[in-house]
Motif scaffolding. Structure first.
Motif, PDB file in Angstrom:
ATOM      1  N   HIS A  19       0.814  -1.210   0.000  1.00  0.00           N
ATOM      2  CA  HIS A  19       0.000   0.000   0.000  1.00  0.00           C
ATOM      3  C   HIS A  19       0.851   1.266   0.000  1.00  0.00           C
ATOM      4  O   HIS A  19       2.000   1.262   0.466  1.00  0.00           O
ATOM      5  CB  HIS A  19      -0.920   0.020   1.230  1.00  0.00           C
ATOM      6  N   LEU A  20       0.247   2.340  -0.523  1.00  0.00           N
ATOM      7  CA  LEU A  20       0.892   3.642  -0.477  1.00  0.00           C
ATOM      8  C   LEU A  20       0.905   4.173   0.954  1.00  0.00           C
ATOM      9  O   LEU A  20      -0.033   3.950   1.714  1.00  0.00           O
ATOM     10  CB  LEU A  20       0.142   4.641  -1.365  1.00  0.00           C
ATOM     11  N   HIS A  21       1.947   4.892   1.293  1.00  0.00           N
ATOM     12  CA  HIS A  21       2.025   5.517   2.609  1.00  0.00           C
ATOM     13  C   HIS A  21       1.514   6.947   2.491  1.00  0.00           C
ATOM     14  O   HIS A  21       2.065   7.767   1.749  1.00  0.00           O
ATOM     15  CB  HIS A  21       3.463   5.482   3.130  1.00  0.00           C
ATOM     16  N   ILE A  22       0.442   7.232   3.208  1.00  0.00           N
ATOM     17  CA  ILE A  22      -0.213   8.534   3.113  1.00  0.00           C
ATOM     18  C   ILE A  22       0.663   9.589   3.785  1.00  0.00           C
ATOM     19  O   ILE A  22       1.081   9.434   4.934  1.00  0.00           O
ATOM     20  CB  ILE A  22      -1.599   8.488   3.771  1.00  0.00           C
ATOM     21  N   GLN A  23       0.906  10.680   3.058  1.00  0.00           N
ATOM     22  CA  GLN A  23       1.834  11.706   3.527  1.00  0.00           C
ATOM     23  C   GLN A  23       1.179  12.829   4.320  1.00  0.00           C
ATOM     24  O   GLN A  23       1.847  13.572   5.029  1.00  0.00           O
ATOM     25  CB  GLN A  23       2.576  12.313   2.331  1.00  0.00           C
ATOM     26  N   GLY A  24      -0.141  12.985   4.174  1.00  0.00           N
ATOM     27  CA  GLY A  24      -0.774  14.093   4.880  1.00  0.00           C
ATOM     28  C   GLY A  24      -2.276  14.119   4.703  1.00  0.00           C
ATOM     29  O   GLY A  24      -2.856  13.291   3.988  1.00  0.00           O
ATOM     30  N   CYS A  48      -5.269   3.833  -2.194  1.00  0.00           N
ATOM     31  CA  CYS A  48      -4.782   2.612  -1.533  1.00  0.00           C
ATOM     32  C   CYS A  48      -3.441   2.200  -2.123  1.00  0.00           C
ATOM     33  O   CYS A  48      -2.521   1.813  -1.397  1.00  0.00           O
ATOM     34  CB  CYS A  48      -5.785   1.473  -1.703  1.00  0.00           C
ATOM     35  N   ASP A  49      -3.365   2.247  -3.448  1.00  0.00           N
ATOM     36  CA  ASP A  49      -2.134   1.927  -4.171  1.00  0.00           C
ATOM     37  C   ASP A  49      -2.127   2.770  -5.441  1.00  0.00           C
ATOM     38  O   ASP A  49      -2.814   3.780  -5.515  1.00  0.00           O
ATOM     39  CB  ASP A  49      -2.045   0.419  -4.462  1.00  0.00           C
ATOM     40  N   GLU A  50      -1.377   2.352  -6.456  1.00  0.00           N
ATOM     41  CA  GLU A  50      -1.268   3.165  -7.670  1.00  0.00           C
ATOM     42  C   GLU A  50      -2.512   3.134  -8.550  1.00  0.00           C
ATOM     43  O   GLU A  50      -2.679   3.971  -9.429  1.00  0.00           O
ATOM     44  CB  GLU A  50      -0.059   2.687  -8.496  1.00  0.00           C
ATOM     45  N   SER A  51      -3.397   2.162  -8.326  1.00  0.00           N
ATOM     46  CA  SER A  51      -4.556   2.043  -9.218  1.00  0.00           C
ATOM     47  C   SER A  51      -5.906   2.123  -8.519  1.00  0.00           C
ATOM     48  O   SER A  51      -6.924   2.310  -9.192  1.00  0.00           O
ATOM     49  CB  SER A  51      -4.477   0.715  -9.992  1.00  0.00           C
TER      50      SER A  51
END
Length: 423
Positions: free
Chosen positions: A87-92, A233-236
């Motif tokens: 998963h992507l790590h949410i930055q803000g 959630c991810d790139e797609s």
């Protein structure tokens, strides 16, 4: 034979017929809480059985926000890195007014605060459950096993579980992780969850060609009687939600997914929510849109509630159903699992002779003490945050956008800055 008659027959024959061999620990429900308890016990070398009413792992539910406290629990269970890689790590977080379109508040999750950044992901529920299931011994989860009644066997101090297929199972310890409509919570006498007066619909937008292009951040729009937000959630895949208080004019909007989706789009188009945010809803499959009543267990009822009684307790939504405004439902369920597995594991593995029953009941009693006030704070804070963020009242709206926006946003991080400890 009717279920009531079967109960009477079972009770009358307990002393004359052989009951099945008692399982040491039986967990009801293979959701985040149930799998966390079972996996935690497995890590400590203690066997458990998980009863799941559905025929397979229930992976529906779109996505779960995993804040810092959730990753601490997942790391304790040994699956944190598996989840991080997927998963992507949410930055803000950026909070906008839905009436003006202006930013009300911003938070940077990468800032070093209280020992590190605020690690946050939007985790697909199916991936989370499978990550834990894969770590359990084969046969731990017994599918198509729905509990319909619970009896007490006085002679052995075990609980006799009656399943929908007519079979029975005995448990030295019974842990209810069976959700908002928990059979175990009803047996304990916990108050029935209350309707918050709000509905929620959620969806998952897919961008298979070239990705969605959104930054890894959580965008939220509040006011005008609704709360809308989305996060990658991810790139797609992009998860979105919409919560609102239905009026008399909203009857029938949730009768079908297509009607519900159009209702959300009409609401967003009449506000200052930008077109790219509306596109997230438009790109969702019709079957991806659903609506549900948001329910919670009154914090006041939890003050004196029987979270545990003898060798029975509850965890996850069976204990603390809450509105989703903090994104802490799944996180706190994982906390419950780690704390409960630690205490039960220590009780089972203790070397004192002849005191097993007392040790197990003490472990559940301590778990109840540790989790009671945490649960009360989470449920109460979530309800108040949702009320203020969604309100269309002019006075509340003014205070929210000029005074309270930062307070509400920071409450997300305060509730997430919690460590349930290791196993």
């Amino acid at each position: 034979m009717a279920r009531g008659a079967l109960h009477c027959l079972d009770a009358a024959c307990n002393k004359t017929r052989a009951l099945p061999k008692a399982e040491h620990i039986v967990v009801v429900g293979a959701g985040p809480a149930g799998l966390a308890v079972s996996l935690g016990l497995h890590r400590k070398g203690v066997r458990s059985v998980v009863l799941e009413s559905s025929p397979a792992l229930r992976a529906s539910g779109y996505a779960i926000t995993t804040w810092r406290n959730a990753f601490r629990a997942l790391d304790a269970l040994g699956v944190g890195d598996k989840i991080r890689k997927l998963h992507l790590h949410i930055q803000g977080l950026r909070v906008f007014s839905s009436s003006t379109g202006e930013i009300a508040h911003e938070l940077d999750f990468t800032a070093q605060e209280n020992g590190g950044p605020h690690e946050t992901c939007r985790v697909r529920r199916d991936l989370l459950l499978r990550a834990m299931e894969e770590e359990l011994p084969p046969g731990t989860i017994r599918y198509s096993s729905k509990i319909v009644a619970i009896d007490h066997d006085v002679g052995s101090h075990t609980k006799v579980l009656h399943l929908a297929d007519g079979s029975t199972l005995r448990a030295k310890v019974l842990i209810g992780c069976d959700g908002v409509n928990s059979v175990v919570a009803r047996w304990l006498g916990l108050a029935k969850p209350s309707y918050s007066g709000r509905l929620a619909t959620r969806g998952l937008a897919r961008y298979p060609d070239g990705g969605h292009g959104f930054q890894p951040e959580f965008l939220q729009f509040i006011g005008q009687g609704f709360r809308f937000g989305f996060v990658p959630c991810d790139e797609s895949d992009v998860y979105w939600f919409y919560t609102w208080c239905p009026s008399q004019n909203d009857k029938g909007v949730d009768e079908s997914a297509a009607t519900m989706k159009q209702y959300v789009l009409n609401s967003l188009r009449s506000s200052k929510v930008p077109a790219e945010a509306q596109e997230v809803v438009e790109r969702s499959e019709v079957s991806d849109a659903s609506a549900a009543r948001l329910r919670f267990r009154s914090p006041l009822s939890l003050v004196f509630a029987s979270i545990s009684k003898g060798n029975v307790c509850v965890a996850g939504d069976a204990l603390h159903p809450m509105t989703p405004d903090l994104g802490q439902g799944g996180c706190s369920a994982l906390e419950d699992g780690v704390v409960l597995a630690r205490l039960l594991g220590e009780a089972v593995l203790a070397e004192e002779d002849g005191m097993e029953k007392e040790r197990l009941e003490w472990a559940l009693c301590k778990y109840a003490r540790l989790r009671r006030w945490r649960s009360i704070r989470l449920v109460g804070t979530a309800y108040m945050v949702g009320f203020v963020q969604q309100s269309g009242n002019p006075i509340v709206s003014f205070l929210r956008e000029n005074v309270l926006a930062g307070v509400l946003a920071r409450s997300l991080l305060r509730m997430a800055d919690y460590d349930c400890g290791t196993l």
